[in-house]
Design a protein around this motif. Structure first.
Motif, PDB file in Angstrom:
ATOM      1  N   VAL A 165       1.040  -1.218   0.281  1.00 10.71           N
ATOM      2  CA  VAL A 165       0.366  -0.059   0.128  1.00 10.71           C
ATOM      3  C   VAL A 165       0.910   1.193   0.192  1.00 10.71           C
ATOM      4  CG1 VAL A 165      -1.855   1.475   1.351  1.00 10.71           C
ATOM      5  CG2 VAL A 165      -1.769  -1.011   1.466  1.00 10.71           C
ATOM      6  N   TYR A 166       1.798   1.357   1.132  1.00 14.60           N
ATOM      7  CA  TYR A 166       2.499   2.945   1.175  1.00 14.60           C
ATOM      8  C   TYR A 166       3.656   2.293  -0.434  1.00 14.60           C
ATOM      9  CZ  TYR A 166       1.891   3.662   5.906  1.00 14.60           C
ATOM     10  OH  TYR A 166       1.340   4.091   6.776  1.00 14.60           O
ATOM     11  N   PHE A 167       3.891   1.187  -0.639  1.00 12.84           N
ATOM     12  CA  PHE A 167       5.070   1.704  -1.945  1.00 12.84           C
ATOM     13  C   PHE A 167       4.320   1.933  -3.407  1.00 12.84           C
ATOM     14  CE2 PHE A 167       8.202   0.247  -4.827  1.00 12.84           C
ATOM     15  CZ  PHE A 167       9.543   0.360  -4.074  1.00 12.84           C
ATOM     16  N   TYR A 168       3.680   1.440  -3.289  1.00 12.37           N
ATOM     17  CA  TYR A 168       2.586   1.478  -4.466  1.00 12.37           C
ATOM     18  C   TYR A 168       2.030   3.648  -4.523  1.00 12.37           C
ATOM     19  CZ  TYR A 168       3.324  -2.617  -6.962  1.00 12.37           C
ATOM     20  OH  TYR A 168       3.936  -3.789  -7.426  1.00 12.37           O
ATOM     21  N   ALA A 169       1.590   4.021  -3.757  1.00 10.27           N
ATOM     22  CA  ALA A 169       0.910   5.045  -2.944  1.00 10.27           C
ATOM     23  C   ALA A 169       2.365   6.073  -3.149  1.00 10.27           C
ATOM     24  CB  ALA A 169       0.246   5.151  -1.744  1.00 10.27           C
ATOM     25  N   GLY A 170       3.018   5.574  -2.884  1.00  6.95           N
ATOM     26  CA  GLY A 170       4.770   6.592  -3.967  1.00  6.95           C
ATOM     27  C   GLY A 170       5.170   6.479  -4.310  1.00  6.95           C
ATOM     28  N   LEU A 171       5.095   5.122  -5.741  1.00  7.97           N
ATOM     29  CA  LEU A 171       5.657   5.244  -6.967  1.00  7.97           C
ATOM     30  C   LEU A 171       4.243   6.342  -7.508  1.00  7.97           C
ATOM     31  CD1 LEU A 171       5.630   1.105  -7.653  1.00  7.97           C
ATOM     32  CD2 LEU A 171       7.669   3.299  -7.515  1.00  7.97           C
ATOM     33  N   ALA A 172       3.015   5.725  -7.534  1.00  5.34           N
ATOM     34  CA  ALA A 172       1.909   6.990  -7.984  1.00  5.34           C
ATOM     35  C   ALA A 172       2.710   8.140  -7.910  1.00  5.34           C
ATOM     36  CB  ALA A 172       0.748   6.714  -7.630  1.00  5.34           C
ATOM     37  N   LYS A 173       3.002   9.327  -7.108  1.00  2.58           N
ATOM     38  CA  LYS A 173       3.523   9.903  -6.934  1.00  2.58           C
ATOM     39  C   LYS A 173       4.994  10.283  -7.633  1.00  2.58           C
ATOM     40  CE  LYS A 173       1.557  10.485  -2.406  1.00  2.58           C
ATOM     41  NZ  LYS A 173       0.941   9.430  -1.961  1.00  2.58           N
ATOM     42  N   ILE A 174       5.058   9.412  -8.285  1.00  2.00           N
ATOM     43  CA  ILE A 174       6.184  10.424  -9.318  1.00  2.00           C
ATOM     44  C   ILE A 174       5.948  10.539 -10.559  1.00  2.00           C
ATOM     45  CG2 ILE A 174       7.803   9.940 -10.251  1.00  2.00           C
ATOM     46  CD1 ILE A 174       8.504   7.497  -7.840  1.00  2.00           C
ATOM     47  N   TYR A 209       5.630  22.046  -1.914  1.00  2.00           N
ATOM     48  CA  TYR A 209       6.806  21.650  -2.643  1.00  2.00           C
ATOM     49  C   TYR A 209       7.261  20.227  -1.695  1.00  2.00           C
ATOM     50  CZ  TYR A 209       6.540  23.668  -7.131  1.00  2.00           C
ATOM     51  OH  TYR A 209       5.771  24.236  -8.423  1.00  2.00           O
ATOM     52  N   ALA A 210       7.032  21.094  -0.680  1.00  2.00           N
ATOM     53  CA  ALA A 210       8.185  19.964   0.233  1.00  2.00           C
ATOM     54  C   ALA A 210       6.880  18.903   0.751  1.00  2.00           C
ATOM     55  CB  ALA A 210       8.255  21.278   1.903  1.00  2.00           C
ATOM     56  N   PHE A 211       5.859  19.443   0.642  1.00  2.00           N
ATOM     57  CA  PHE A 211       5.077  18.050   1.800  1.00  2.00           C
ATOM     58  C   PHE A 211       4.871  17.316   0.231  1.00  2.00           C
ATOM     59  CE2 PHE A 211       2.227  19.390   5.054  1.00  2.00           C
ATOM     60  CZ  PHE A 211       2.502  20.110   5.333  1.00  2.00           C
ATOM     61  N   THR A 214       8.234  15.695   0.369  1.00  2.00           N
ATOM     62  CA  THR A 214       8.151  14.266   1.396  1.00  2.00           C
ATOM     63  C   THR A 214       7.548  13.204   1.558  1.00  2.00           C
ATOM     64  OG1 THR A 214       8.454  16.736   2.680  1.00  2.00           O
ATOM     65  CG2 THR A 214       8.247  14.368   4.620  1.00  2.00           C
ATOM     66  N   GLY A 215       5.925  13.822   1.095  1.00  2.00           N
ATOM     67  CA  GLY A 215       5.011  12.825   1.167  1.00  2.00           C
ATOM     68  C   GLY A 215       5.672  11.628   0.160  1.00  2.00           C
ATOM     69  N   MET A 216       6.292  12.098  -1.369  1.00  2.00           N
ATOM     70  CA  MET A 216       6.185  10.596  -2.497  1.00  2.00           C
ATOM     71  C   MET A 216       7.510   9.792  -1.011  1.00  2.00           C
ATOM     72  SD  MET A 216       9.124  10.674  -3.994  1.00  2.00           S
ATOM     73  CE  MET A 216       9.450  11.894  -4.901  1.00  2.00           C
ATOM     74  N   LEU A 217       8.351  10.253  -1.245  1.00  2.00           N
ATOM     75  CA  LEU A 217       9.370   9.619  -0.230  1.00  2.00           C
ATOM     76  C   LEU A 217       9.322   9.013   1.042  1.00  2.00           C
ATOM     77  CD1 LEU A 217      12.603  12.376  -0.450  1.00  2.00           C
ATOM     78  CD2 LEU A 217      11.767  10.647  -1.037  1.00  2.00           C
TER      79      LEU A 217
END
Lengths: 460, 373
Positions: A165-174, A209-211, A214-217
């Protein structure tokens, strides 16, 4: 290789983490159901609307009139039974079925975290979460206070689902909107001007931008930081801060709390044994009632799961689907955020600020035409959700076509005048106004009746 | 040790959250560089209250000319009464969109301008002589549309109309009903105005939070709702048959007086544009408005100028509307295509307001408040 797998499958661990997870899950689901009912949402989302948007292939799942309340009651009772570990297997199956049925009744209410709950409860059907501190296993065979053990994979499977869940949510933010334009946070955060302390900060462009970054990372890294013992405590503090912040900033209900409690599963069993010891003391006044809450003692021989031979392949298939499904959007042309083909069930969370305005034009064989007043058929929430999501638009067009055909209009055609705006772009037509949607069958094929965004969002 | 640290961290964060959440509608100091209180003050002090005051004095004048008319029903007095009715009706176009506060509570709009009016109900009320004008059943038998019928629609010509107030066997009933409807409109307006000037104004201007029930959000929701239903649909779309298989010419505003329907719609469109831009009701001063709010946010996010787009689209709609017959009833019957083209231009304003503007403002809309993710 096979040996490695076999030895992993034979590995055992304390049952405490899974017991704590089960209790947390059950209590939070119970609270979620009560909260849902207390807001009057059962009525406003499932009873009041005269039309419901169905998932493809699930149009037979509909609200049950006033029995819908019964469905929620069953779901809530099942959640409570899960928490206390009473008839666990039956309760978790009932919970999974009732909860999933509720979610399938109307896709207007689709939320990634509801999907997550369905998946999690499905997974939990196969886990021995009731081995410890439960009503199901009351009779201790001896009186030492040692915790029973369960297979390591049963705890790890929960960690794996959370990590996906976390990792794919992160990928989607790229993607370029999120990282290079800070969209949609640049729209959302300034509107939080009324928060004390944070309100001023939310206006600053660098904060957006910071959010975003940071959210992606955070999403990409947090599974690993939770898995690695040295960073675990700090990672957990980050989990708490992150989710509390999202709770303050966005109307996302119970989800942050569910994720915080779930993340506890990454900790060593010693923490969970302390929690259980604490719970035991806390519940001691009720010991006459809950006396059976105890410890099955199977210290030396690992607990054997009856159908492990079946369960392991089921879970392998389950996780394979989880890993593959979010990539299905690659099979479609066009901009994912615009067409939303393959958008859901992929942990794409908070990525879009999208609104639309959609009018339906009914034309009959004699050339007479008129526009539909959407509020004749839809609630304002349904209308809002329908207005920018192509599959909603198509389903509703068919409903309207059927409705007016049954009213005696001949040779009905349904056209759509639909404008949508995505992440701060100026509104533009989403649907080809010349397409007769009543003739178009819903399917997993590409929707060629959509007009292009004419802008590229780069990235995954 | 570990647990204590953890508990401490958890506890402090939860404490912060708790404090944060409990204050969410008490802040009046805005934290960005946009002054929402000034927006609300401009709306209240320069637009809403002056418009209500003007309507109130129009209705006082209407009451006076009504008294004269029922004392001496003749052509001159009827003409004066009609003039005052039209003046008040046009002022009403500046008031209808503010369905907020007392107006919302007492269903002001429903008792002032529901059309088409129900002539059967009116005739039955007059015949029976006993009626409760505030009853929801009478919403379509009171207000400006009812007066439109009573002043223009009772007979085929003016002398036939005057006869109802003079020689008709129930002339007294007609006079009473005319009088009661006007008095009721005046009472309602006084109630709403008094509430604004006595207490509501201060409550209104200090409610600047971003919640579904705050003034900043309710005002823009009401504004868009009015534009979409009250103006776009009621004045143009419904008569043009946009929502029905055939045109419904007799649903125009001011059906019986015939020639004012376009003028009323143009006035309403002007009122909408003025409110959006924050232009004062009584003079041409421009104050802080949703337009300036949109401009600020759009500049911040580097997108195209939405304020200008909205204004130019309103101009385009006005140009179409202006070309129509003064009598929209005739327009629908003679050349409905022009009417439909006007609707299309008005509809494009709806998209800009409902989609682009709301997205820019990111305002909590009064939809069902379900969770998001």
């Amino acid at each position: 290789m096979n040996k490695t797998i076999q030895s992993y499958l034979d590995k055992s661990a304390s049952a405490a983490p899974l017991a704590v997870f089960r209790i947390g899950f059950g209590l939070m689901m119970l609270y979620s159901i009560i909260r849902f009912a207390a807001h009057g949402w059962i009525n406003s989302l499932y009873i009041t609307p005269q039309f419901h948007f169905s998932y493809y292939g699930f149009d037979w799942v509909k609200p049950l009139g006033s029995f819908t309340y019964l469905l929620f009651t069953i779901c809530g009772i099942a959640a409570f039974f899960i928490a206390i570990g009473f008839k666990y297997r039956l309760s978790i199956i009932l919970f999974f079925l009732s909860f999933t049925y509720i979610e399938l009744m109307d896709k207007t209410t689709y939320l990634n975290h509801y999907y997550f709950i369905s998946l999690l409860s499905f997974l939990m059907i196969f886990l021995p979460a009731n081995r410890h501190f439960s009503i199901d296993h009351p009779k201790a065979t001896d009186h030492t206070l040692k915790t029973p053990i369960i297979p390591q994979w049963s705890i790890d499977s929960i960690k794996l689902l959370l990590s996906i869940v976390y990792f794919y949510a992160g990928l989607a933010k790229i993607n370029s909107d999120w990282l290079l334009k800070a969209m949609p946070l640049k729209i959302w955060l300034p509107s939080k001007y009324d928060l004390p302390f944070l309100g001023n900060l939310m206006q600053q462009e660098w904060v957006h931008y910071a959010f975003s970054w940071t959210g992606m990372l955070y999403d990409l890294l947090i599974p690993f930081l939770l898995l690695y013992k040295k960073t675990r405590l700090w990672a957990f503090i980050a989990v708490v801060i992150f989710h509390v912040l999202t709770r303050v900033l966005f109307p996302i209900g119970m989800f942050p709390f569910i994720m915080i409690v779930s993340a506890l599963v990454f900790f060593d069993s010693s923490l969970h044994e302390k929690i259980i010891a604490y719970l035991r003391r806390f519940l001691s006044p009720l010991s006459t009632l809950l006396g059976p809450l105890s410890r099955k003692r199977t210290n030396n021989k690992p607990f054997v799961i009856t159908y492990q031979k079946v369960i392991i392949p089921v879970l392998v298939i389950f996780f394979t689907i989880q890993l593959v499904l979010p990539w299905r959007y690659l099979a479609y042309p066009g901009e994912l955020f615009w067409t939303e083909e393959g958008y859901r069930f992929s942990w794409r969370v908070m990525l879009m600020e999208k609104m639309g305005n959609t009018q339906f034009k009914i034309v009959d064989g004699s050339g007479q035409s008129f526009y539909v007043q959407n509020d004749d058929f839809l609630t304002s929430f349904q209308e809002k959700q329908m207005s920018f999501q192509p599959d909603f638009i198509l389903e509703y067009a068919h409903f309207l076509g059927d409705h007016y055909s049954s009213q005696g209009y001949k040779d009905v055609k349904v056209y759509v005048d639909c404008y949508a705006a995505l992440n701060g772009r100026t509104s533009r037509r989403l649907v080809d106004p010349k397409a007769n949607l009543y003739q178009i069958k819903d399917s997993f094929q590409h929707k060629d009746w959509l007009l292009p965004l004419e802008d590229e969002i780069k990235g995954l | 040790m570990k647990i204590k640290q953890l508990a401490l961290a958890l506890f402090s964060i939860i404490l912060i959250t708790a404090c944060t959440e409990s204050n969410d509608d008490s802040t009046s100091g805005s934290s960005d560089n946009f002054d929402r209180k000034a927006l609300l003050e401009n709306a209240a002090d320069n637009i809403i209250i002056p418009a209500l005051q003007d309507l109130n004095s129009d209705l006082t004048a209407l009451k006076a000319s009504k008294e004269t008319f029922i004392t001496t029903p003749n052509q001159t007095n009827l003409d004066n009464l009609r003039t005052d009715w039209l003046a008040a009706y046009k002022t009403w176009q500046y008031v209808e969109m503010f369905n907020i506060g007392k107006a919302e509570e007492i269903l002001y709009g429903f008792q002032m301008n529901i059309y088409p009016t129900n002539t059967t109900d009116i005739q039955n009320n007059i015949a029976s002589g006993s009626y409760d004008l505030t009853s929801p059943n009478n919403n379509d038998a009171v207000g400006f549309p009812a007066l439109d019928y009573l002043l223009y629609g009772l007979g085929n010509d003016d002398s036939a109309i005057i006869d109802f107030y003079t020689t008709d066997s129930n002339a007294l009933g007609y006079k009473n009903y005319l009088s009661d409807v006007i008095d009721q409109m005046d009472n309602l307006t006084t109630t709403v105005l008094t509430d604004w000037t006595s207490s509501y104004r201060d409550i209104f201007v200090s409610s600047t939070a971003n919640t579904a029930s705050s003034s900043v959000n309710m005002l823009v929701n009401d504004f868009i709702f009015y534009y979409e239903k009250g103006l776009r649909a009621n004045k143009v779309g419904i008569p043009a048959g946009v929502f029905s298989t055939t045109p419904l010419a007799d649903k125009v505003e001011g059906l019986y007086s015939k020639v004012y329907s376009k003028e009323l719609a143009l006035t309403a469109l002007q009122a909408v544009q003025d409110f959006f831009n924050g232009k004062a009701y009584n003079n041409s001063t421009i104050g802080i408005s949703y337009a300036s709010y949109v401009t600020l946010l759009r500049d911040n996010s580097g997108s195209s100028d939405l304020t200008a787009s909205i204004n130019s689209q309103i101009e385009a709609a006005r140009t179409e509307l202006d070309q129509l017959d003064n009598n929209l009833y005739n327009q629908v019957n003679n050349n409905n295509v022009a009417m439909l083209m006007t609707y299309d231009e008005l509809q494009r304003v709806t998209v800009l307001l409902k989609v682009d503007m709301l997205q820019t403002l990111n305002i909590s809309v009064d939809y069902v408040d379900a969770d998001g993710d």
